[in-house]
Write a protein that holds these residues in place. Structure first.
Motif, PDB file in Angstrom:
ATOM      1  N   VAL A 199      -3.083  48.415  60.474  1.00 17.37           N
ATOM      2  CA  VAL A 199      -2.238  48.392  59.268  1.00 17.37           C
ATOM      3  C   VAL A 199      -1.435  47.096  59.177  1.00 17.37           C
ATOM      4  CG1 VAL A 199      -1.999  50.906  59.187  1.00 17.37           C
ATOM      5  CG2 VAL A 199      -0.260  49.557  60.389  1.00 17.37           C
ATOM      6  N   LEU A 200      -1.136  46.730  57.928  1.00 14.53           N
ATOM      7  CA  LEU A 200      -0.232  45.613  57.683  1.00 14.53           C
ATOM      8  C   LEU A 200       1.148  45.984  58.241  1.00 14.53           C
ATOM      9  CD1 LEU A 200      -0.454  42.957  55.823  1.00 14.53           C
ATOM     10  CD2 LEU A 200       0.929  44.249  54.218  1.00 14.53           C
ATOM     11  N   ILE A 201       1.842  45.022  58.826  1.00 11.57           N
ATOM     12  CA  ILE A 201       3.197  45.281  59.321  1.00 11.57           C
ATOM     13  C   ILE A 201       4.131  45.375  58.114  1.00 11.57           C
ATOM     14  CG2 ILE A 201       5.081  44.318  60.716  1.00 11.57           C
ATOM     15  CD1 ILE A 201       2.791  42.784  62.267  1.00 11.57           C
ATOM     16  N   PRO A 202       4.895  46.465  57.969  1.00 10.75           N
ATOM     17  CA  PRO A 202       5.780  46.582  56.803  1.00 10.75           C
ATOM     18  C   PRO A 202       6.757  45.401  56.749  1.00 10.75           C
ATOM     19  CG  PRO A 202       5.747  48.637  58.057  1.00 10.75           C
ATOM     20  CD  PRO A 202       5.003  47.622  58.868  1.00 10.75           C
ATOM     21  N   ARG A 203       6.889  44.808  55.556  1.00 12.07           N
ATOM     22  CA  ARG A 203       7.747  43.631  55.365  1.00 12.07           C
ATOM     23  C   ARG A 203       9.068  44.040  54.715  1.00 12.07           C
ATOM     24  NH1 ARG A 203       3.158  41.831  57.151  1.00 12.07           N
ATOM     25  NH2 ARG A 203       2.166  39.971  56.302  1.00 12.07           N
ATOM     26  N   PRO A 204      10.152  43.327  55.024  1.00 11.94           N
ATOM     27  CA  PRO A 204      11.405  43.583  54.299  1.00 11.94           C
ATOM     28  C   PRO A 204      11.217  43.460  52.775  1.00 11.94           C
ATOM     29  CG  PRO A 204      11.792  42.093  56.149  1.00 11.94           C
ATOM     30  CD  PRO A 204      10.303  42.293  56.065  1.00 11.94           C
TER      31      PRO A 204
ATOM     32  N   ALA B 100       2.162  50.585  44.408  1.00 10.64           N
ATOM     33  CA  ALA B 100       1.163  49.992  45.287  1.00 10.64           C
ATOM     34  C   ALA B 100       1.610  48.640  45.803  1.00 10.64           C
ATOM     35  CB  ALA B 100      -0.176  49.839  44.560  1.00 10.64           C
ATOM     36  N   ASN B 101       1.362  48.432  47.085  1.00 11.02           N
ATOM     37  CA  ASN B 101       1.458  47.101  47.678  1.00 11.02           C
ATOM     38  C   ASN B 101       0.034  46.752  48.093  1.00 11.02           C
ATOM     39  OD1 ASN B 101       1.967  44.754  49.040  1.00 11.02           O
ATOM     40  ND2 ASN B 101       2.862  45.751  50.844  1.00 11.02           N
ATOM     41  N   PRO B 102      -0.786  46.350  47.115  1.00  8.72           N
ATOM     42  CA  PRO B 102      -2.197  46.099  47.421  1.00  8.72           C
ATOM     43  C   PRO B 102      -2.356  44.723  48.057  1.00  8.72           C
ATOM     44  CG  PRO B 102      -1.771  45.579  45.130  1.00  8.72           C
ATOM     45  CD  PRO B 102      -0.462  46.024  45.726  1.00  8.72           C
ATOM     46  N   PRO B 103      -3.529  44.403  48.582  1.00  7.60           N
ATOM     47  CA  PRO B 103      -3.739  43.021  49.036  1.00  7.60           C
ATOM     48  C   PRO B 103      -3.595  42.084  47.844  1.00  7.60           C
ATOM     49  CG  PRO B 103      -5.808  44.282  49.053  1.00  7.60           C
ATOM     50  CD  PRO B 103      -4.713  45.247  48.774  1.00  7.60           C
ATOM     51  N   TYR B 104      -2.802  41.024  47.973  1.00  2.00           N
ATOM     52  CA  TYR B 104      -2.647  40.115  46.825  1.00  2.00           C
ATOM     53  C   TYR B 104      -2.618  38.643  47.195  1.00  2.00           C
ATOM     54  CZ  TYR B 104       2.415  40.574  47.968  1.00  2.00           C
ATOM     55  OH  TYR B 104       3.638  40.598  48.587  1.00  2.00           O
ATOM     56  N   VAL B 105      -2.982  38.323  48.437  1.00  2.00           N
ATOM     57  CA  VAL B 105      -2.995  36.908  48.835  1.00  2.00           C
ATOM     58  C   VAL B 105      -4.323  36.279  48.393  1.00  2.00           C
ATOM     59  CG1 VAL B 105      -2.775  35.286  50.745  1.00  2.00           C
ATOM     60  CG2 VAL B 105      -1.543  37.478  50.815  1.00  2.00           C
ATOM     61  N   GLU B 106      -4.254  35.057  47.828  1.00  2.00           N
ATOM     62  CA  GLU B 106      -5.472  34.355  47.439  1.00  2.00           C
ATOM     63  C   GLU B 106      -6.289  34.068  48.698  1.00  2.00           C
ATOM     64  OE1 GLU B 106      -3.989  30.891  45.280  1.00  2.00           O
ATOM     65  OE2 GLU B 106      -2.443  32.245  44.529  1.00  2.00           O
TER      66      GLU B 106
ATOM     67  N   GLU C 101       0.465  34.426  62.846  1.00  2.00           N
ATOM     68  CA  GLU C 101       0.658  35.870  63.056  1.00  2.00           C
ATOM     69  C   GLU C 101      -0.175  36.704  62.084  1.00  2.00           C
ATOM     70  OE1 GLU C 101       3.041  33.816  63.651  1.00  2.00           O
ATOM     71  OE2 GLU C 101       3.917  34.546  65.528  1.00  2.00           O
ATOM     72  N   ILE C 102      -0.297  36.189  60.856  1.00  2.00           N
ATOM     73  CA  ILE C 102      -0.991  36.931  59.800  1.00  2.00           C
ATOM     74  C   ILE C 102      -2.447  37.195  60.172  1.00  2.00           C
ATOM     75  CG2 ILE C 102      -1.746  36.744  57.368  1.00  2.00           C
ATOM     76  CD1 ILE C 102       1.032  36.512  56.849  1.00  2.00           C
ATOM     77  N   LEU C 103      -3.030  36.285  60.966  1.00  2.46           N
ATOM     78  CA  LEU C 103      -4.442  36.437  61.316  1.00  2.46           C
ATOM     79  C   LEU C 103      -4.680  37.657  62.213  1.00  2.46           C
ATOM     80  CD1 LEU C 103      -5.246  32.664  61.818  1.00  2.46           C
ATOM     81  CD2 LEU C 103      -5.513  34.050  59.751  1.00  2.46           C
TER      82      LEU C 103
ATOM     83  N   ALA D 205      -8.342  42.964  55.125  1.00  2.00           N
ATOM     84  CA  ALA D 205      -8.516  43.775  53.920  1.00  2.00           C
ATOM     85  C   ALA D 205      -7.177  44.175  53.307  1.00  2.00           C
ATOM     86  CB  ALA D 205      -9.318  45.030  54.234  1.00  2.00           C
ATOM     87  N   ALA D 206      -6.093  44.118  54.083  1.00  2.00           N
ATOM     88  CA  ALA D 206      -4.776  44.486  53.549  1.00  2.00           C
ATOM     89  C   ALA D 206      -4.086  43.297  52.892  1.00  2.00           C
ATOM     90  CB  ALA D 206      -3.897  45.041  54.662  1.00  2.00           C
ATOM     91  N   LEU D 207      -4.674  42.106  53.026  1.00  2.00           N
ATOM     92  CA  LEU D 207      -4.041  40.886  52.518  1.00  2.00           C
ATOM     93  C   LEU D 207      -4.864  40.196  51.433  1.00  2.00           C
ATOM     94  CD1 LEU D 207      -3.148  39.456  56.021  1.00  2.00           C
ATOM     95  CD2 LEU D 207      -1.452  39.973  54.265  1.00  2.00           C
ATOM     96  N   ASP D 208      -6.192  40.241  51.586  1.00  2.00           N
ATOM     97  CA  ASP D 208      -7.072  39.403  50.778  1.00  2.00           C
ATOM     98  C   ASP D 208      -7.275  39.981  49.381  1.00  2.00           C
ATOM     99  OD1 ASP D 208      -9.070  37.803  49.730  1.00  2.00           O
ATOM    100  OD2 ASP D 208     -10.198  37.719  51.614  1.00  2.00           O
TER     101      ASP D 208
ATOM    102  N   LEU E 207       3.944  47.563  40.970  1.00  2.00           N
ATOM    103  CA  LEU E 207       3.091  46.751  41.841  1.00  2.00           C
ATOM    104  C   LEU E 207       3.903  45.699  42.567  1.00  2.00           C
ATOM    105  CD1 LEU E 207       0.313  46.089  39.203  1.00  2.00           C
ATOM    106  CD2 LEU E 207       0.026  47.487  41.268  1.00  2.00           C
ATOM    107  N   GLU E 208       3.647  45.566  43.861  1.00  2.00           N
ATOM    108  CA  GLU E 208       4.196  44.421  44.574  1.00  2.00           C
ATOM    109  C   GLU E 208       3.218  43.266  44.445  1.00  2.00           C
ATOM    110  OE1 GLU E 208       5.634  44.806  48.721  1.00  2.00           O
ATOM    111  OE2 GLU E 208       4.863  42.773  49.060  1.00  2.00           O
ATOM    112  N   ALA E 209       3.735  42.059  44.282  1.00  2.00           N
ATOM    113  CA  ALA E 209       2.883  40.867  44.232  1.00  2.00           C
ATOM    114  C   ALA E 209       3.744  39.656  44.543  1.00  2.00           C
ATOM    115  CB  ALA E 209       2.223  40.734  42.866  1.00  2.00           C
TER     116      ALA E 209
ATOM    117  N   GLU F  45      10.888  37.206  42.260  1.00  2.00           N
ATOM    118  CA  GLU F  45      10.302  38.401  41.652  1.00  2.00           C
ATOM    119  C   GLU F  45       9.226  38.930  42.590  1.00  2.00           C
ATOM    120  OE1 GLU F  45      10.452  38.050  36.896  1.00  2.00           O
ATOM    121  OE2 GLU F  45       9.057  36.669  37.874  1.00  2.00           O
ATOM    122  N   ARG F  46       9.339  40.184  43.010  1.00  2.00           N
ATOM    123  CA  ARG F  46       8.443  40.723  44.034  1.00  2.00           C
ATOM    124  C   ARG F  46       7.718  41.980  43.548  1.00  2.00           C
ATOM    125  NH1 ARG F  46       5.747  38.688  47.891  1.00  2.00           N
ATOM    126  NH2 ARG F  46       7.556  37.436  48.467  1.00  2.00           N
ATOM    127  N   VAL F  47       8.341  42.670  42.577  1.00  2.00           N
ATOM    128  CA  VAL F  47       7.757  43.926  42.087  1.00  2.00           C
ATOM    129  C   VAL F  47       7.793  43.902  40.568  1.00  2.00           C
ATOM    130  CG1 VAL F  47       8.103  46.444  41.980  1.00  2.00           C
ATOM    131  CG2 VAL F  47       8.405  45.229  44.150  1.00  2.00           C
TER     132      VAL F  47
END
Ligand code: GLN
Length: 297
Positions: free
Chosen positions: A92-97, A202-208, A218-220, A225-228, A256-258, A288-290
């Motif tokens: 799982v993705l590590i929950p972010r602040p 939803a906090n879907p994958p949203y990184v380009e 660390e992200i690697l 699939a949780a980021l891309d 949506l989070e983005a 702006e995050r959501v």
């Protein structure tokens, strides 16, 4: 070696090894030591005894893993989110602040809905809330913790993520508090759930995709699939915006989070699909995050 000497060693090793951007060497060393000794971090300063050899070995193993770039949350198996201790694993993705903004926005949208309904003289309801791409379950579990009156649902495409989310549900809320569903977005949802949700978050994958190799190392370690989010980061968000309206009830909202840079594009997608009352929420850094939109005018 004393507890104090161990801390000094840990801070020195991690300050040397980690990029500035990747968190705090002192905090990580304290968390590892507290975890190995089985005490709260705040109690470390009053411990001044000699450590057992076995504890020293385990602590140094944590330091070595962290020096190699592994995120502290995976080494500890824990990360706090809205003051709750979530179990995390590389599934799982590590929950972010930043994602706390999504929880706050959901609370805000639920309160506004209640106010509208009260003003319209509607009966009180049990709002159904769905967390898509739930991962560790941090969003839905903290929502249900803060608003026990909601009916909580969560889904994820990855069975390994759902087992982490279920473990968190059992430990933090009790089994049965959240209904989990393994599904590729809405594809596996039962037809009866159509037009059923008051809120979908939803906090879907949203990184380009192209940005991923250039992010902190660390992200690697986290599930790709949780980021891309595909070439422009919006692949999943586009699908969610297209499909969500038929799963929202007559006055439901989508949140949506983005990334802040993606907000103008997402606004356009929401407008295209007929969402109203579109608003954004800012994260702790003021970005702006959501973004939230409702299907009723
Ligand atoms: N905020 C995360 C990051 O930039 C991305 C999370 C996501 O894609 N859902 O690391």
């Amino acid at each position: 070696m004393t507890v104090r000497a161990a801390l000094t060693e840990g801070k020195a090793r991690l300050s040397h090894a980690l990029d500035r951007a990747a968190g705090s060497p002192a905090l990580d060393a304290e968390l590892f030591l507290a975890s190995v000794l089985g005490v709260e971090r705040s109690r470390l300063i009053i411990l001044d005894g000699e450590m057992e050899t076995e504890a020293i070995t385990r602590y140094r193993d944590c330091l070595a893993r962290r020096e190699a770039g592994e995120p502290a949350a995976y080494i500890l198996g824990r990360r706090e989110f809205r003051a709750l201790p979530f179990t995390v694993s590389p599934a799982v993705l590590i929950p972010r602040p930043d994602t706390e903004t999504l929880v706050e926005a959901a609370l805000d949208v639920l309160a506004a809905r209640e106010q509208r309904r009260r003003a319209a003289g509607d009966r009180p309801e049990t709002p159904r809330v769905l967390d898509l791409c739930t991962g560790s379950g941090a969003v839905i579990i903290s929502l249900k913790h803060e608003r026990p009156d909601i009916a909580a649902y969560a889904s994820d495409i990855a069975p390994e993520a759902l087992s982490v989310a279920r473990e968190n549900e059992r430990r933090l809320l009790g089994a049965g508090a959240v209904r989990f569903l393994q599904s590729d977005l809405f594809a596996g949802f039962p037809g009866e759930a159509r037009e059923g949700f008051a809120l979908i978050a939803a906090n879907p994958p949203y990184v380009e995709s192209a940005r991923i190799p250039r992010l902190q190392r660390e992200i690697l370690w986290e599930p790709r699939a949780a980021l891309d989010g595909g070439a422009d980061g919006l692949a999943l968000i586009r699908r969610i915006i297209a499909e969500a309206p038929s799963w929202l009830d007559g006055e439901g909202s989508l949140l949506l989070e983005a990334d802040s840079a993606q907000m103008p594009g997402i606004r356009a997608l929401l407008a295209e699909r007929g969402f109203f009352r579109v608003q954004t929420y800012r994260d702790l850094a003021g970005r702006e995050r959501v973004i939230a939109g409702g299907i009723k005018q």
